[in-house]
Design a protein around this motif. Structure first.
Motif: not given
Length: 69
Positions: A38-43
């Motif tokens: 899965s992709s993750v956010s910068r945070q």
């Protein structure tokens, strides 16, 4: 374009230099374990790196993602 790919690679190198190669690899293993493909956010990515390394990376993220190195 090309600059986007270069900057992404250079940013990953800067992270590895800051936290050390072994810690960087441990963080990538943790990323895969916790998020799979899965992709993750910068945070989320920053929080994971900070948790694994025990370091604040706020200045590094701000400089690379909000500035223009």
């Amino acid at each position: 374009g090309y600059d986007s790919y270069w900057k992404g690679a250079a940013f990953q190198h800067a992270i590895r230099e800051q936290i050390g190669a072994e810690t960087y690899l441990a963080a990538l293993r943790t990323l895969i374990q916790e998020y799979g493909g899965s992709s993750v956010s910068r945070q989320e990515f920053q929080a994971l790196l900070e948790r694994v390394s025990g370091q604040s990376l706020q200045a590094l993220f701000d400089r690379w993602l909000d500035g223009a190195p």
